[in-house]
Design a protein around this motif. Structure first.
Motif: not given
Length: 202
Positions: A163-186
Motif C-alpha cells: 500500500v505505497g503512496p502511488t498505489t493508494v493514490y490510484s485507489f483514491m482516484q478510482a474511489m472518488g476521494l479525489v476528482n482527477d478527471h481532466a478539466l475538459d473531460c465529460v
C-alpha cells in the motif's frame, strides 16, 4: 499521453481511455465516483496492490477472475484463508500469480477487519483522507498526494502491505476521494456532482 481523447461518440474523456475500448465504460461508470461500500473499497485497494508494476488493463481484464478467487473480496471471508488457499491461488491462471501480493491481500483482509473494529467501517476511515477541491490542483499531474502519502503511512503502521503512496493514490482516484478527471473531460462534472451530493460515512 494527452490528458484527453475524443471517444467514438464524440465526447471528450481522459486520455487514458484511448488505450483500450474497455476503459471507456469503466471511466464513465466507475472511475472517480464516490464509493462508501466497504467490500468495493477493499477490492479496489487489493486490485491496485496486484497492479503494482503492471497495467490496469491487465487487472481489469482479470477482475471477475479475481473476485471468484478471493471470495468476492469479502474480507470477513478472506480472513479464513490459509496456506492451502495461497497454494490454490498460485495455481489459478485467471489471476496474477505473485506469492507476495497474494499473501499481502490475505494479510490485508485481517487488517481490514481490525480497522472496521476501530473506525466502524473502512469507508469512514478512508474518507477522512478525501482531497477537497483546490483551485491550484491540476488533474492528472501527479502520482501521489499529501493525503495518499499520509494514508499509506497510516496503513503501513497498522500492518497493511503493498500500500505505497502511488498505489493508494490510484485507489483514491478510482474511489472518488479525489476528482482527477481532466478539466475538459465529460466525466469531471458528473463526478463533481456525485461528490457534492455524496454523504460521507462517519
Amino acid at each position: 499521453m494527452s490528458k484527453t481523447m475524443t471517444g467514438p461518440d464524440g465526447l471528450v474523456r481522459c486520455g487514458w481511455c484511448a488505450q483500450t475500448t474497455e476503459f471507456i465504460d469503466y471511466h464513465d461508470r466507475e472511475w472517480g465516483f464516490p464509493v462508501d461500500d466497504d467490500i468495493r473499497l477493499f477490492e479496489k485497494l487489493c486490485l491496485e496492490s496486484f497492479q503494482s508494476g503492471l497495467s490496469w488493463r491487465t487487472i481489469l481484464a482479470k477482475r471477475e477472475n479475481f473476485r471468484q478467487a478471493f471470495a468476492g473480496f469479502d474480507f470477513n471471508k478472506m480472513v479464513k484463508f490459509d496456506h492451502q488457499d495461497v497454494e490454490r491461488l498460485l495455481q489459478d491462471a485467471g489471476i496474477i500469480r505473485h506469492r507476495g501480493k497474494i499473501e499481502a491481500v490475505i494479510n490485508n483482509a485481517k487488517r481490514a477487519q481490525e480497522l472496521v473494529g476501530e473506525a466502524g467501517s473502512l469507508a469512514a476511515y478512508f474518507w477522512q483522507f478525501e482531497m477537497l477541491a483546490d483551485d491550484d490542483f491540476v488533474p492528472q499531474s501527479a502520482s501521489t498526494s499529501t493525503q495518499s502519502i499520509t494514508l499509506s503511512k497510516e496503513l503501513k503502521k497498522r500492518g497493511w502491505k503493498f500500500v505505497g503512496p502511488t498505489t493508494v493514490y490510484s485507489f483514491m482516484q478510482a474511489m472518488g476521494l479525489v476528482n482527477d478527471h481532466a478539466l475538459d473531460c465529460v466525466g469531471r462534472k458528473a463526478v463533481m456532482h456525485a461528490r457534492e451530493t455524496f454523504q460521507k460515512p462517519v
